[in-house]
Design a protein around this motif. Sequence first.
Motif, PDB file in Angstrom:
ATOM      1  N   ASN A 212       2.253  11.567 -14.392  1.00  0.00           N
ATOM      2  CA  ASN A 212       1.834  11.171 -15.688  1.00  0.00           C
ATOM      3  C   ASN A 212       2.914  10.340 -16.367  1.00  0.00           C
ATOM      4  O   ASN A 212       2.351   9.194 -17.110  1.00  0.00           O
ATOM      5  CB  ASN A 212       1.873  12.405 -16.584  1.00  0.00           C
ATOM      6  N   THR A 213       4.017  10.576 -16.190  1.00  0.00           N
ATOM      7  CA  THR A 213       5.137   9.945 -16.868  1.00  0.00           C
ATOM      8  C   THR A 213       5.005   8.484 -16.416  1.00  0.00           C
ATOM      9  O   THR A 213       5.099   7.425 -16.999  1.00  0.00           O
ATOM     10  CB  THR A 213       6.401  10.290 -16.546  1.00  0.00           C
ATOM     11  N   LEU A 214       4.730   8.189 -15.079  1.00  0.00           N
ATOM     12  CA  LEU A 214       4.706   6.957 -14.417  1.00  0.00           C
ATOM     13  C   LEU A 214       3.350   6.130 -14.881  1.00  0.00           C
ATOM     14  O   LEU A 214       3.511   4.860 -15.262  1.00  0.00           O
ATOM     15  CB  LEU A 214       4.665   6.888 -12.904  1.00  0.00           C
ATOM     16  N   LYS A 215       2.456   6.840 -15.186  1.00  0.00           N
ATOM     17  CA  LYS A 215       1.165   6.175 -15.557  1.00  0.00           C
ATOM     18  C   LYS A 215       1.348   5.898 -16.969  1.00  0.00           C
ATOM     19  O   LYS A 215       0.904   4.577 -17.166  1.00  0.00           O
ATOM     20  CB  LYS A 215       0.069   7.248 -15.500  1.00  0.00           C
ATOM     21  N   ASP A 216       2.116   6.564 -17.661  1.00  0.00           N
ATOM     22  CA  ASP A 216       2.236   6.071 -19.271  1.00  0.00           C
ATOM     23  C   ASP A 216       3.273   4.817 -19.179  1.00  0.00           C
ATOM     24  O   ASP A 216       2.884   3.716 -19.857  1.00  0.00           O
ATOM     25  CB  ASP A 216       3.120   7.323 -19.967  1.00  0.00           C
ATOM     26  N   GLY A 217       4.037   4.777 -18.123  1.00  0.00           N
ATOM     27  CA  GLY A 217       5.102   3.702 -17.953  1.00  0.00           C
ATOM     28  C   GLY A 217       4.269   2.420 -17.797  1.00  0.00           C
ATOM     29  O   GLY A 217       4.429   1.076 -18.156  1.00  0.00           O
TER      30      GLY A 217
ATOM     31  N   SER B 299       0.991  -1.190  -0.253  1.00  0.00           N
ATOM     32  CA  SER B 299       0.008   0.059   0.014  1.00  0.00           C
ATOM     33  C   SER B 299       0.880   1.289   0.009  1.00  0.00           C
ATOM     34  O   SER B 299       2.009   1.200   0.367  1.00  0.00           O
ATOM     35  CB  SER B 299      -0.866   0.014   1.136  1.00  0.00           C
ATOM     36  N   VAL B 300       0.245   2.371  -0.400  1.00  0.00           N
ATOM     37  CA  VAL B 300       0.816   3.681  -0.214  1.00  0.00           C
ATOM     38  C   VAL B 300       1.583   3.851   0.994  1.00  0.00           C
ATOM     39  O   VAL B 300       2.703   4.439   1.140  1.00  0.00           O
ATOM     40  CB  VAL B 300       0.012   4.834  -0.846  1.00  0.00           C
ATOM     41  N   LYS B 301       0.827   3.730   2.038  1.00  0.00           N
ATOM     42  CA  LYS B 301       1.191   3.970   3.563  1.00  0.00           C
ATOM     43  C   LYS B 301       2.541   2.862   3.606  1.00  0.00           C
ATOM     44  O   LYS B 301       3.506   3.542   4.338  1.00  0.00           O
ATOM     45  CB  LYS B 301       0.274   3.292   4.527  1.00  0.00           C
ATOM     46  N   ASN B 302       2.385   1.785   3.203  1.00  0.00           N
ATOM     47  CA  ASN B 302       3.623   0.924   3.472  1.00  0.00           C
ATOM     48  C   ASN B 302       4.717   1.306   2.741  1.00  0.00           C
ATOM     49  O   ASN B 302       6.038   1.242   3.331  1.00  0.00           O
ATOM     50  CB  ASN B 302       3.174  -0.396   3.526  1.00  0.00           C
ATOM     51  N   LEU B 303       4.513   1.802   1.369  1.00  0.00           N
ATOM     52  CA  LEU B 303       5.825   2.220   0.649  1.00  0.00           C
ATOM     53  C   LEU B 303       6.394   3.425   1.243  1.00  0.00           C
ATOM     54  O   LEU B 303       7.519   3.464   1.221  1.00  0.00           O
ATOM     55  CB  LEU B 303       5.213   2.331  -0.642  1.00  0.00           C
TER      56      LEU B 303
ATOM     57  N   THR C 189       8.485  -2.467  -8.677  1.00  0.00           N
ATOM     58  CA  THR C 189       9.811  -1.917  -8.639  1.00  0.00           C
ATOM     59  C   THR C 189       9.826  -0.775  -9.530  1.00  0.00           C
ATOM     60  O   THR C 189      10.553   0.308  -9.101  1.00  0.00           O
ATOM     61  CB  THR C 189      10.902  -2.675  -9.035  1.00  0.00           C
ATOM     62  N   TYR C 190       9.038  -0.885 -10.562  1.00  0.00           N
ATOM     63  CA  TYR C 190       9.158   0.605 -11.597  1.00  0.00           C
ATOM     64  C   TYR C 190       8.502   1.714 -10.815  1.00  0.00           C
ATOM     65  O   TYR C 190       9.091   2.761 -10.705  1.00  0.00           O
ATOM     66  CB  TYR C 190       8.418   0.185 -12.706  1.00  0.00           C
ATOM     67  N   ILE C 191       7.580   1.524 -10.207  1.00  0.00           N
ATOM     68  CA  ILE C 191       6.600   2.535  -9.517  1.00  0.00           C
ATOM     69  C   ILE C 191       7.710   3.006  -8.193  1.00  0.00           C
ATOM     70  O   ILE C 191       7.945   4.354  -7.948  1.00  0.00           O
ATOM     71  CB  ILE C 191       5.467   2.002  -8.804  1.00  0.00           C
ATOM     72  N   PHE C 192       8.042   1.893  -7.475  1.00  0.00           N
ATOM     73  CA  PHE C 192       8.725   2.386  -6.159  1.00  0.00           C
ATOM     74  C   PHE C 192      10.243   3.048  -6.467  1.00  0.00           C
ATOM     75  O   PHE C 192      10.488   4.154  -5.673  1.00  0.00           O
ATOM     76  CB  PHE C 192       8.813   0.944  -5.299  1.00  0.00           C
ATOM     77  N   SER C 193      10.877   2.703  -7.383  1.00  0.00           N
ATOM     78  CA  SER C 193      12.265   3.345  -7.668  1.00  0.00           C
ATOM     79  C   SER C 193      12.003   4.877  -8.126  1.00  0.00           C
ATOM     80  O   SER C 193      12.480   5.792  -7.561  1.00  0.00           O
ATOM     81  CB  SER C 193      12.793   2.494  -8.805  1.00  0.00           C
TER      82      SER C 193
ATOM     83  N   ASP D 273      -3.680   3.591  -9.365  1.00  0.00           N
ATOM     84  CA  ASP D 273      -4.210   4.034  -8.065  1.00  0.00           C
ATOM     85  C   ASP D 273      -3.120   4.519  -7.207  1.00  0.00           C
ATOM     86  O   ASP D 273      -3.224   5.551  -6.478  1.00  0.00           O
ATOM     87  CB  ASP D 273      -5.211   3.498  -7.604  1.00  0.00           C
ATOM     88  N   VAL D 274      -2.272   3.743  -7.209  1.00  0.00           N
ATOM     89  CA  VAL D 274      -1.200   3.639  -6.041  1.00  0.00           C
ATOM     90  C   VAL D 274      -0.095   4.863  -6.496  1.00  0.00           C
ATOM     91  O   VAL D 274       0.270   5.971  -5.707  1.00  0.00           O
ATOM     92  CB  VAL D 274      -0.110   2.484  -6.214  1.00  0.00           C
ATOM     93  N   ILE D 275      -0.064   5.276  -7.935  1.00  0.00           N
ATOM     94  CA  ILE D 275       0.956   6.299  -8.385  1.00  0.00           C
ATOM     95  C   ILE D 275       0.185   7.572  -7.933  1.00  0.00           C
ATOM     96  O   ILE D 275       0.691   8.429  -7.526  1.00  0.00           O
ATOM     97  CB  ILE D 275       0.921   6.314  -9.890  1.00  0.00           C
TER      98      ILE D 275
END
Length: 444
Positions: free
Chosen positions: A86-91, A13-17, A124-128, A73-75
Motif C-alpha cells: 500500500n505504501t508503494l502504491k501511494d508512492g 517484468s516481475v519475473k525479471n526483477l 527504481t522507486y519500486i525495485f529499491s 500491477d507490478v507492485i
Amino acid sequence: MKILKFGGTSVGSVKNLNIIKDILVSDQEDKIVVCSAMSGVTNQLVSLVDNIRFNDTDAITRNLHQLEKKHIDVIDELIEDQEVRNTLKDGVSSIITEMFEISSQKYSEIIESRIITFGETLLTYIFSNFLNSIQVSNILLDAKEFMYVDSVENPNINNVSQKLKAVLDSNSKSSIYITQGFVCKDKLGQITTLKRGGSDYTATIIGAALDASEVQIWTDIDGLHNNDPRYVENTQPIAHLTYNEAAELAYFGAKILHPQTVSPIIGKDIPVLLKNTFDPEATGTVISDRTHQEGLKAISAKDGITAIKIKSNRMLMAHGYLRRIFEVFDKYHTSIDMITTSEIAISLTIDNVKNLDDIVKEIEEYAEVTIEQNHSIICVVGESVIKDKNSYKLFEILNYIPVRMVSYGGSNNNISILVDTKDKISTLKFLNEKLFQNRIEAVV
Ligand code: ADP
Ligand code: ASP
Ligand code: MG
C-alpha cells in the motif's frame, strides 16, 4: 566497487526483477545498480510528450492512467507484505500526480526532458523498495543529485565524481545502491537525459567517476554479436573487444550499446562486461584495452544518415576551401561522419539534420548542394581490419548493391560504406556471408 546496469527488458517484468535480485545477491562486492525504465515505458512517455505538445488532455489522462496501472500491477504481483504494497502504491500515485501537474503545462523542451525521465524514477522507486522489503538492503540514490552532465558528448567526470562521492558520504553505508540510468542535469541545472538508450552511458560515467573495478551491462542478449541479430541470422557473440572496437561499433549503430558508452572509461583500465540477464552463465563480451586478436570482428549499421554533395567548379580543392566548408558545420554544431572528395566535389554525411537548412543556405552562396536522405552507414570493424585477408571481399558488394560512398584507410580499425537504407538488410546479410563464412583463417 562494481557498477551493474540493467536495461529495459531486464527490468521489464516481475519475473525479471526477481532474476536481477538473484544476480545482485550472488555477488558480495559493493555495487551501484543503474536501472532503465521498464521496456516500453520510455516510448509511452515520448507519446505523452506528443499529447502535451497538442494539449490533448484526454490522451494525457489516458496515458498517465495506463502508466499508473502498469506500475501498480507490478507492485501487486511483486510485493507480498500488504503494508509495504500500500505504501508503494501511494508512492507511485504521488509520482503520477506530479506527472499530471507537469503535463498540464505548456509544451517546452524542458517539459519534454522532465517527462521522459519518469520511467526510470518509477522503476527504481519500486525495485529499491521491493529489495528492502525482502531484506536485500539497499539505498536509492537520486541521479539528479550527482549526474551533472554539462555536455552529453563530453561530460565532466570530475564534477560527477565529486558530487557522487558527497552523496555517498551523506548516506549511510550500504553494499547496494540503486539509481536511475538515463537521467541527468544539464549545465543550467535543468533535468534532462543522456539521449535514448543512455543508461549504458550512465553506468560508464559512474564507473569512471568512482574508478570502479568493472562495469557490467546486463541486457537481453549474450554479448555484442558480430552482426545485427535483428536483421541477420546466425550471428555470434564476440568474447573480447578493445575499447576502440566497441566505441566504433556503438557509434556506428550496434544498438546494444549507447553510442558514447565507452568514452568515459577509455584510458582508465575499467573493463566493461556485456552480460545476458536471462543466461548469466553465458560468457558475454569483455571490453578492455587488451587486443586478443586482430582483424575483422563485427559489422554494424547506423541509420538516419544524410549525404550532402557540395559541388563547385571553382577552387574546390584550393587552399582554405575545405576549411570554409567545415566551419559552416562547426558553426551549426553538426558533426560529420564520412567524407570523400574528388576534384570538383566533396560528399559528406551527417546524422543530425536539425540545422541542415541553415547549413545548405550558407554553402549555397559559393557551391551547388545536393541532399540525399535515408541512407545507412555500414561499418566493418576490428583492430587492423584493413590488413585482414578477408577484407577485400567486402568490395564484392559493389557488384550487387549501389554504394554511395566508401571510407577506407581513415583508421586501421574501420571500413565504412554508405548505402540507401532500403538496401541495408541485404548489405548486412551479404557481408555476413562474405566476411564471416568461409573465412581465410590467417587473418592479419
Ligand atoms: P537494453 O534495453 O538492455 O538496453 P537494448 O535493446 O538497448 O537493450 O540492446 C540490446 C539489443 O541490441 C539486442 O536485443 C539486439 O537486438 C540489439 N543489437 C543490435 N546490434 C547488436 C549486436 N551487434 N550485438 C548484440 N545485440 C545487438
Ligand atoms: N529508458 C531509456 C530509453 O528507453 C534509457 C535506456 O533504456 O537506456 O531510451
Ligand atoms: Mg539499451
